[in-house]
Scaffold this motif. Structure first.
Motif, PDB file in Angstrom:
ATOM      1  N   SER A  21       0.827  -1.207   0.000  1.00  0.00           N
ATOM      2  CA  SER A  21       0.000   0.000   0.000  1.00  0.00           C
ATOM      3  C   SER A  21       0.862   1.258   0.000  1.00  0.00           C
ATOM      4  CB  SER A  21      -0.930  -0.002   1.221  1.00  0.00           C
ATOM      5  OG  SER A  21      -1.693   1.183   1.277  1.00  0.00           O
ATOM      6  N   ASN A  22       1.890   1.279   0.850  1.00  0.00           N
ATOM      7  CA  ASN A  22       2.783   2.444   0.902  1.00  0.00           C
ATOM      8  C   ASN A  22       3.514   2.635  -0.421  1.00  0.00           C
ATOM      9  OD1 ASN A  22       2.113   2.990   3.572  1.00  0.00           O
ATOM     10  ND2 ASN A  22       3.765   1.735   4.393  1.00  0.00           N
ATOM     11  N   ARG A  23       3.914   1.534  -1.054  1.00  0.00           N
ATOM     12  CA  ARG A  23       4.620   1.644  -2.330  1.00  0.00           C
ATOM     13  C   ARG A  23       3.710   2.228  -3.409  1.00  0.00           C
ATOM     14  NH1 ARG A  23       5.815  -3.153  -2.689  1.00  0.00           N
ATOM     15  NH2 ARG A  23       4.390  -3.910  -4.295  1.00  0.00           N
ATOM     16  N   ARG A  24       2.453   1.759  -3.461  1.00  0.00           N
ATOM     17  CA  ARG A  24       1.503   2.284  -4.442  1.00  0.00           C
ATOM     18  C   ARG A  24       1.251   3.777  -4.228  1.00  0.00           C
ATOM     19  NH1 ARG A  24      -2.283  -0.917  -6.860  1.00  0.00           N
ATOM     20  NH2 ARG A  24      -2.877   1.056  -7.847  1.00  0.00           N
ATOM     21  N   GLN A  25       1.126   4.196  -2.981  1.00  0.00           N
ATOM     22  CA  GLN A  25       0.880   5.604  -2.691  1.00  0.00           C
ATOM     23  C   GLN A  25       2.089   6.464  -3.044  1.00  0.00           C
ATOM     24  OE1 GLN A  25      -0.290   5.333   1.430  1.00  0.00           O
ATOM     25  NE2 GLN A  25      -2.457   5.264   0.938  1.00  0.00           N
ATOM     26  N   LYS A  26       3.286   5.967  -2.772  1.00  0.00           N
ATOM     27  CA  LYS A  26       4.493   6.718  -3.119  1.00  0.00           C
ATOM     28  C   LYS A  26       4.628   6.839  -4.641  1.00  0.00           C
ATOM     29  CE  LYS A  26       7.188   5.646   1.034  1.00  0.00           C
ATOM     30  NZ  LYS A  26       8.360   4.939   1.586  1.00  0.00           N
ATOM     31  N   GLU A  27       4.292   5.776  -5.360  1.00  0.00           N
ATOM     32  CA  GLU A  27       4.357   5.828  -6.824  1.00  0.00           C
ATOM     33  C   GLU A  27       3.385   6.881  -7.369  1.00  0.00           C
ATOM     34  OE1 GLU A  27       3.484   1.864  -7.975  1.00  0.00           O
ATOM     35  OE2 GLU A  27       5.526   1.104  -7.627  1.00  0.00           O
ATOM     36  N   LEU A  28       2.188   6.953  -6.767  1.00  0.00           N
ATOM     37  CA  LEU A  28       1.208   7.942  -7.215  1.00  0.00           C
ATOM     38  C   LEU A  28       1.699   9.362  -6.915  1.00  0.00           C
ATOM     39  CD1 LEU A  28      -1.580   8.438  -8.452  1.00  0.00           C
ATOM     40  CD2 LEU A  28      -2.534   8.379  -6.144  1.00  0.00           C
ATOM     41  N   ILE A  29       2.254   9.564  -5.730  1.00  0.00           N
ATOM     42  CA  ILE A  29       2.789  10.888  -5.369  1.00  0.00           C
ATOM     43  C   ILE A  29       3.901  11.287  -6.331  1.00  0.00           C
ATOM     44  CG2 ILE A  29       4.088  12.137  -3.607  1.00  0.00           C
ATOM     45  CD1 ILE A  29       2.544  10.550  -1.500  1.00  0.00           C
ATOM     46  N   LYS A  30       4.763  10.352  -6.674  1.00  0.00           N
ATOM     47  CA  LYS A  30       5.861  10.631  -7.604  1.00  0.00           C
ATOM     48  C   LYS A  30       5.327  11.003  -8.982  1.00  0.00           C
ATOM     49  CE  LYS A  30      10.109   8.579  -9.412  1.00  0.00           C
ATOM     50  NZ  LYS A  30      10.986   7.363  -9.421  1.00  0.00           N
ATOM     51  N   ARG A  31       4.304  10.280  -9.438  1.00  0.00           N
ATOM     52  CA  ARG A  31       3.725  10.572 -10.754  1.00  0.00           C
ATOM     53  C   ARG A  31       3.030  11.931 -10.756  1.00  0.00           C
ATOM     54  NH1 ARG A  31      -1.070   8.779 -12.954  1.00  0.00           N
ATOM     55  NH2 ARG A  31      -1.327   7.206 -11.324  1.00  0.00           N
ATOM     56  N   HIS A  32       2.348  12.263  -9.663  1.00  0.00           N
ATOM     57  CA  HIS A  32       1.694  13.569  -9.568  1.00  0.00           C
ATOM     58  C   HIS A  32       2.724  14.692  -9.548  1.00  0.00           C
ATOM     59  CE1 HIS A  32      -2.395  12.023  -7.857  1.00  0.00           C
ATOM     60  NE2 HIS A  32      -2.181  11.680  -9.110  1.00  0.00           N
ATOM     61  N   ALA A  33       3.845  14.450  -8.864  1.00  0.00           N
ATOM     62  CA  ALA A  33       4.906  15.459  -8.830  1.00  0.00           C
ATOM     63  C   ALA A  33       5.470  15.684 -10.235  1.00  0.00           C
ATOM     64  CB  ALA A  33       6.015  15.024  -7.884  1.00  0.00           C
ATOM     65  N   LEU A  34       5.600  14.612 -11.008  1.00  0.00           N
ATOM     66  CA  LEU A  34       6.076  14.737 -12.384  1.00  0.00           C
ATOM     67  C   LEU A  34       5.069  15.510 -13.232  1.00  0.00           C
ATOM     68  CD1 LEU A  34       8.171  14.025 -14.522  1.00  0.00           C
ATOM     69  CD2 LEU A  34       6.968  11.867 -14.908  1.00  0.00           C
ATOM     70  N   ASN A  35       3.784  15.244 -13.014  1.00  0.00           N
ATOM     71  CA  ASN A  35       2.748  15.982 -13.745  1.00  0.00           C
ATOM     72  C   ASN A  35       2.804  17.475 -13.421  1.00  0.00           C
ATOM     73  OD1 ASN A  35       1.844  13.627 -14.903  1.00  0.00           O
ATOM     74  ND2 ASN A  35       0.202  13.306 -13.425  1.00  0.00           N
ATOM     75  N   GLN A  36       3.032  17.786 -12.135  1.00  0.00           N
ATOM     76  CA  GLN A  36       3.145  19.182 -11.727  1.00  0.00           C
ATOM     77  C   GLN A  36       4.365  19.837 -12.383  1.00  0.00           C
ATOM     78  OE1 GLN A  36       1.158  21.031 -10.066  1.00  0.00           O
ATOM     79  NE2 GLN A  36      -0.182  19.717  -8.858  1.00  0.00           N
ATOM     80  N   LYS A  37       5.438  19.064 -12.522  1.00  0.00           N
ATOM     81  CA  LYS A  37       6.660  19.600 -13.136  1.00  0.00           C
ATOM     82  C   LYS A  37       6.438  19.876 -14.627  1.00  0.00           C
ATOM     83  CE  LYS A  37      11.597  18.624 -13.592  1.00  0.00           C
ATOM     84  NZ  LYS A  37      12.691  17.642 -13.308  1.00  0.00           N
ATOM     85  N   GLN A  38       5.670  19.007 -15.286  1.00  0.00           N
ATOM     86  CA  GLN A  38       5.408  19.177 -16.716  1.00  0.00           C
ATOM     87  C   GLN A  38       4.289  20.172 -16.990  1.00  0.00           C
ATOM     88  OE1 GLN A  38       4.584  15.138 -17.894  1.00  0.00           O
ATOM     89  NE2 GLN A  38       6.734  14.666 -18.276  1.00  0.00           N
ATOM     90  N   PHE A  39       3.577  20.570 -15.941  1.00  0.00           N
ATOM     91  CA  PHE A  39       2.410  21.437 -16.119  1.00  0.00           C
ATOM     92  C   PHE A  39       2.749  22.752 -16.823  1.00  0.00           C
ATOM     93  CE2 PHE A  39      -0.581  24.635 -14.326  1.00  0.00           C
ATOM     94  CZ  PHE A  39      -1.744  24.137 -14.880  1.00  0.00           C
ATOM     95  N   PRO A  40       3.816  23.481 -16.437  1.00  0.00           N
ATOM     96  CA  PRO A  40       4.135  24.749 -17.131  1.00  0.00           C
ATOM     97  C   PRO A  40       4.367  24.559 -18.633  1.00  0.00           C
ATOM     98  CG  PRO A  40       5.353  24.597 -15.081  1.00  0.00           C
ATOM     99  CD  PRO A  40       4.737  23.262 -15.305  1.00  0.00           C
ATOM    100  N   LYS A  41       4.976  23.441 -19.018  1.00  0.00           N
ATOM    101  CA  LYS A  41       5.228  23.183 -20.439  1.00  0.00           C
ATOM    102  C   LYS A  41       3.909  23.030 -21.188  1.00  0.00           C
ATOM    103  CE  LYS A  41       7.584  19.989 -23.561  1.00  0.00           C
ATOM    104  NZ  LYS A  41       8.430  18.758 -23.652  1.00  0.00           N
ATOM    105  N   ASN A  42       2.990  22.291 -20.601  1.00  0.00           N
ATOM    106  CA  ASN A  42       1.682  22.114 -21.237  1.00  0.00           C
ATOM    107  C   ASN A  42       0.924  23.438 -21.321  1.00  0.00           C
ATOM    108  OD1 ASN A  42       2.245  19.372 -21.388  1.00  0.00           O
ATOM    109  ND2 ASN A  42       1.240  18.909 -19.446  1.00  0.00           N
ATOM    110  N   ILE A  43       1.047  24.248 -20.254  1.00  0.00           N
ATOM    111  CA  ILE A  43       0.395  25.557 -20.233  1.00  0.00           C
ATOM    112  C   ILE A  43       0.963  26.451 -21.329  1.00  0.00           C
ATOM    113  CG2 ILE A  43       0.194  27.685 -18.895  1.00  0.00           C
ATOM    114  CD1 ILE A  43      -1.792  25.562 -18.100  1.00  0.00           C
ATOM    115  N   LYS A  44       2.278  26.400 -21.499  1.00  0.00           N
ATOM    116  CA  LYS A  44       2.931  27.218 -22.520  1.00  0.00           C
ATOM    117  C   LYS A  44       2.421  26.873 -23.913  1.00  0.00           C
ATOM    118  CE  LYS A  44       6.078  30.236 -23.747  1.00  0.00           C
ATOM    119  NZ  LYS A  44       6.012  31.651 -23.333  1.00  0.00           N
TER     120      LYS A  44
END
Length: 210
Positions: A21-44
């Motif tokens: 369960s902890n591993r699945r949650q950490k993977e989701l947090i990591k993926r969301h962080a990556l999405n947040q990082k890519q967000f400015p590029k998509n906005i641009k």
């Protein structure tokens, strides 16, 4: 001993599930962080598309302004002498002011469109991530309930097996006690019969001795 083994096994299963369960949650947090990082590029990219659309509208209005301005000049040149230079300048000034207002309005709409897009993308990103978190938490909660249910069912089956084994053992003990009692009773009857036979023999001997 069997209960201890089952208890340890269930504890190990729970510990493994918590790690999963902890591993699945950490993977989701990591993926969301990556999405947040890519967000400015998509906005641009989206902002560039909006800018292109409004630039096309600006160019269209500029072309219309130049065409209308030229028409006013041509009308002035072919008009009668009653049209003064001041009237021409006034018309051109009014046209220029109107065009400036249109450009200002267009720019405001552009800014509003960009801000609306930013708000929508932020809401969508947050909404999507929240939905994914809720979905994962619901799935993990369901898996946890299923694990606990399986463990409880396993424990009930073990307890039932223990109860059946105890009943069988008790029946075997009762049967052995019953057979032992029968043997003891039979032995007692045999001894009693021998005793009676001996007494009768002794009485017989006494009688014939006199």
């Amino acid at each position: 001993m069997r209960n201890d083994f089952t208890h340890k096994q269930h504890q190990t299963e729970i510990m493994n599930f918590n790690e999963y369960s902890n591993r699945r949650q950490k993977e989701l947090i990591k993926r969301h962080a990556l999405n947040q990082k890519q967000f400015p590029k998509n906005i641009k990219i989206k902002q560039t598309e909006i800018k292109r659309q409004y630039k096309d509208a600006y160019n269209t209005q500029s072309h219309q302004y130049k065409t209308l301005k030229e028409k006013i000049r041509q009308d002035y040149m072919h008009a009668t002498s009653s049209n003064t230079r001041e009237e021409l300048d006034s018309k051109l000034k009014s046209l220029k002011d109107e065009q400036r207002r249109k450009f200002d309005t267009l720019y405001i709409r552009f800014e509003e469109a960009v801000q609306k897009m930013l708000d929508q993308q932020n809401i969508k990103l947050n909404s999507d991530q929240e939905r994914e978190r809720n979905s994962l938490n619901a799935a993990l909660a369901e898996d946890h309930r299923n694990l606990i249910s399986l463990q409880e069912e396993s424990y009930r089956r073990m307890e039932q097996q223990h109860a059946d084994e105890r009943k069988l053992l008790e029946r075997n003990i009762e049967e052995r006690l019953r057979k032992l009692n029968q043997q003891v009773l039979s032995c007692l009857l045999t001894i009693e019969k021998h005793y009676d036979d001996n007494i009768s023999f002794i009485e017989f001997v006494k009688i014939i001795s006199y």
